[in-house]
Design a protein around this motif. Sequence first.
Motif, PDB file in Angstrom:
ATOM      1  N   VAL A 142       0.840  -1.206   0.000  1.00 29.18           N
ATOM      2  CA  VAL A 142       0.000   0.000   0.000  1.00 29.18           C
ATOM      3  C   VAL A 142       0.871   1.251   0.000  1.00 29.18           C
ATOM      4  CG1 VAL A 142      -0.201  -0.036   2.529  1.00 29.18           C
ATOM      5  CG2 VAL A 142      -1.931   1.171   1.189  1.00 29.18           C
ATOM      6  N   THR A 143       0.370   2.285  -0.651  1.00 34.16           N
ATOM      7  CA  THR A 143       0.999   3.602  -0.594  1.00 34.16           C
ATOM      8  C   THR A 143      -0.119   4.626  -0.465  1.00 34.16           C
ATOM      9  OG1 THR A 143       2.697   4.998  -1.597  1.00 34.16           O
ATOM     10  CG2 THR A 143       1.084   4.036  -3.084  1.00 34.16           C
ATOM     11  N   THR A 144       0.220   5.793   0.056  1.00 35.53           N
ATOM     12  CA  THR A 144      -0.796   6.830   0.213  1.00 35.53           C
ATOM     13  C   THR A 144      -0.337   8.133  -0.427  1.00 35.53           C
ATOM     14  OG1 THR A 144       0.042   7.521   2.388  1.00 35.53           O
ATOM     15  CG2 THR A 144      -1.697   5.847   2.364  1.00 35.53           C
ATOM     16  N   GLN A 145      -1.331   8.904  -0.841  1.00 33.83           N
ATOM     17  CA  GLN A 145      -1.167  10.259  -1.347  1.00 33.83           C
ATOM     18  C   GLN A 145      -2.319  11.050  -0.742  1.00 33.83           C
ATOM     19  OE1 GLN A 145      -1.433   9.688  -5.609  1.00 33.83           O
ATOM     20  NE2 GLN A 145       0.511   8.596  -5.719  1.00 33.83           N
ATOM     21  N   PRO A 146      -2.274  12.383  -0.734  1.00 36.35           N
ATOM     22  CA  PRO A 146      -3.392  13.131  -0.166  1.00 36.35           C
ATOM     23  C   PRO A 146      -4.731  12.716  -0.789  1.00 36.35           C
ATOM     24  CG  PRO A 146      -1.549  14.597  -0.530  1.00 36.35           C
ATOM     25  CD  PRO A 146      -1.190  13.269  -1.165  1.00 36.35           C
ATOM     26  N   GLY A 147      -5.663  12.301   0.067  1.00 35.28           N
ATOM     27  CA  GLY A 147      -6.996  11.926  -0.386  1.00 35.28           C
ATOM     28  C   GLY A 147      -7.151  10.528  -0.946  1.00 35.28           C
ATOM     29  N   ILE A 148      -6.081   9.710  -0.858  1.00 40.53           N
ATOM     30  CA  ILE A 148      -6.168   8.378  -1.476  1.00 40.53           C
ATOM     31  C   ILE A 148      -5.139   7.417  -0.887  1.00 40.53           C
ATOM     32  CG2 ILE A 148      -4.577   8.921  -3.363  1.00 40.53           C
ATOM     33  CD1 ILE A 148      -6.497   7.368  -5.232  1.00 40.53           C
ATOM     34  N   ALA A 149      -5.537   6.143  -0.770  1.00 42.94           N
ATOM     35  CA  ALA A 149      -4.622   5.038  -0.473  1.00 42.94           C
ATOM     36  C   ALA A 149      -4.749   4.056  -1.626  1.00 42.94           C
ATOM     37  CB  ALA A 149      -4.973   4.363   0.843  1.00 42.94           C
ATOM     38  N   ILE A 150      -3.621   3.619  -2.155  1.00 43.59           N
ATOM     39  CA  ILE A 150      -3.597   2.697  -3.283  1.00 43.59           C
ATOM     40  C   ILE A 150      -3.073   1.361  -2.785  1.00 43.59           C
ATOM     41  CG2 ILE A 150      -2.756   2.296  -5.625  1.00 43.59           C
ATOM     42  CD1 ILE A 150      -2.175   5.711  -4.398  1.00 43.59           C
ATOM     43  N   ILE A 151      -3.881   0.321  -2.958  1.00 42.89           N
ATOM     44  CA  ILE A 151      -3.533  -1.027  -2.504  1.00 42.89           C
ATOM     45  C   ILE A 151      -3.243  -1.874  -3.741  1.00 42.89           C
ATOM     46  CG2 ILE A 151      -4.354  -3.074  -1.269  1.00 42.89           C
ATOM     47  CD1 ILE A 151      -6.257  -1.047   0.261  1.00 42.89           C
ATOM     48  N   LYS A 152      -2.107  -2.549  -3.733  1.00 42.08           N
ATOM     49  CA  LYS A 152      -1.663  -3.353  -4.880  1.00 42.08           C
ATOM     50  C   LYS A 152      -2.194  -4.778  -4.742  1.00 42.08           C
ATOM     51  CE  LYS A 152       1.184  -3.565  -8.472  1.00 42.08           C
ATOM     52  NZ  LYS A 152       1.014  -2.766  -9.665  1.00 42.08           N
ATOM     53  N   THR A 153      -3.042  -5.188  -5.682  1.00 44.83           N
ATOM     54  CA  THR A 153      -3.586  -6.541  -5.674  1.00 44.83           C
ATOM     55  C   THR A 153      -2.759  -7.448  -6.569  1.00 44.83           C
ATOM     56  OG1 THR A 153      -5.101  -6.128  -7.521  1.00 44.83           O
ATOM     57  CG2 THR A 153      -5.931  -5.645  -5.300  1.00 44.83           C
ATOM     58  N   GLY A 154      -2.805  -8.748  -6.290  1.00 46.22           N
ATOM     59  CA  GLY A 154      -2.098  -9.720  -7.121  1.00 46.22           C
ATOM     60  C   GLY A 154      -2.808  -9.955  -8.436  1.00 46.22           C
ATOM     61  N   ILE A 155      -4.137 -10.084  -8.384  1.00 41.91           N
ATOM     62  CA  ILE A 155      -4.885 -10.281  -9.628  1.00 41.91           C
ATOM     63  C   ILE A 155      -4.880  -8.977 -10.418  1.00 41.91           C
ATOM     64  CG2 ILE A 155      -6.354 -12.128  -8.717  1.00 41.91           C
ATOM     65  CD1 ILE A 155      -8.655 -10.029  -8.592  1.00 41.91           C
ATOM     66  N   HIS A 156      -4.975  -9.096 -11.712  1.00 39.49           N
ATOM     67  CA  HIS A 156      -5.044  -7.904 -12.559  1.00 39.49           C
ATOM     68  C   HIS A 156      -6.439  -7.292 -12.510  1.00 39.49           C
ATOM     69  CE1 HIS A 156      -5.670  -5.551 -16.206  1.00 39.49           C
ATOM     70  NE2 HIS A 156      -4.365  -5.277 -16.134  1.00 39.49           N
ATOM     71  N   THR A 157      -7.445  -8.156 -12.654  1.00 39.10           N
ATOM     72  CA  THR A 157      -8.829  -7.708 -12.737  1.00 39.10           C
ATOM     73  C   THR A 157      -9.715  -8.742 -12.066  1.00 39.10           C
ATOM     74  OG1 THR A 157      -8.375  -6.646 -14.863  1.00 39.10           O
ATOM     75  CG2 THR A 157     -10.698  -7.094 -14.357  1.00 39.10           C
ATOM     76  N   GLY A 158     -10.794  -8.277 -11.443  1.00 38.24           N
ATOM     77  CA  GLY A 158     -11.771  -9.200 -10.898  1.00 38.24           C
ATOM     78  C   GLY A 158     -12.232  -8.808  -9.519  1.00 38.24           C
ATOM     79  N   LYS A 159     -12.751  -9.804  -8.826  1.00 39.37           N
ATOM     80  CA  LYS A 159     -13.309  -9.576  -7.498  1.00 39.37           C
ATOM     81  C   LYS A 159     -12.313  -9.963  -6.411  1.00 39.37           C
ATOM     82  CE  LYS A 159     -18.146 -10.213  -8.652  1.00 39.37           C
ATOM     83  NZ  LYS A 159     -19.347 -11.059  -8.441  1.00 39.37           N
ATOM     84  N   VAL A 160     -12.272  -9.135  -5.386  1.00 38.97           N
ATOM     85  CA  VAL A 160     -11.516  -9.435  -4.169  1.00 38.97           C
ATOM     86  C   VAL A 160     -12.480  -9.300  -2.998  1.00 38.97           C
ATOM     87  CG1 VAL A 160      -9.257  -8.736  -5.081  1.00 38.97           C
ATOM     88  CG2 VAL A 160     -10.690  -7.043  -3.948  1.00 38.97           C
TER      89      VAL A 160
END
Length: 170
Positions: A39-57
Motif C-alpha cells: 500500500v501507498t498513500t497520497q493526499p486523499g487516497i490510499a492505493i492497494i496493490k492486488t495480485g490479480i489484474h482484474t476481478g473480485k476481491v
Amino acid sequence: MSVPVAAAQGDMWMNYHTLLVAEAGTLPQTPVVFPNGLVTTQPGIAIIKTGIHTGKVAVSVEVYDEPPRVTTEEWDEVVEMPLEAVLGRMRVCGLASEAPDYFPDLTPEGPGQYRIRVHARGRDAAIDLVAETPVEEYLIMTWPSSKAPEAIYKQSDSYGDQQRAASEVI
C-alpha cells in the motif's frame, strides 16, 4: 480492546492491480510505487496493490476511534500508513468503480490525519490473472491519528517481494 464504530464486508470489483480507499474523484498521481509491497498513500487516497489484474476481491473494512490491536496471524502482509483525508469522505472503491453503498465512510471525522492498516492474503494465488470469484482477501482498518511513519508488521507473500524489488529499481 477497541471495537469498530463501523464495519462492513463484501466483494469488490477492481482492475489494473488496484484497490483504492479514496475521496470521490481522486485518482492516484503517477508514478505510483510500493516500497512496502502492499500500500501507498497520497493526499486523499490510499492505493492497494492486488495480485490479480482484474476481478473480485473480498474486502472487509473497520473504522475505529482509536488504534486497534495489531494481529498478523492468518495474513500474508500487514502494513500501516499515514492517511490524509483532504475532503473528509474516503471510501473503498476500484479505479473504474464506485464505492458500494454498504461500505462506510472510512474517515468519519472529516478532513485531517488518519492511519490506515491494510491486511492482505491470497495475492500469490492468481498473479496477473482475472478472478471472477475472490481468491484474495483484504482487511482495511482506519482511525484518526497524528501523522506517524509507516509500520510494517508482516511481509511474507511472493507478490509483495516482487513489488518491493521493483520499487528499489525506480
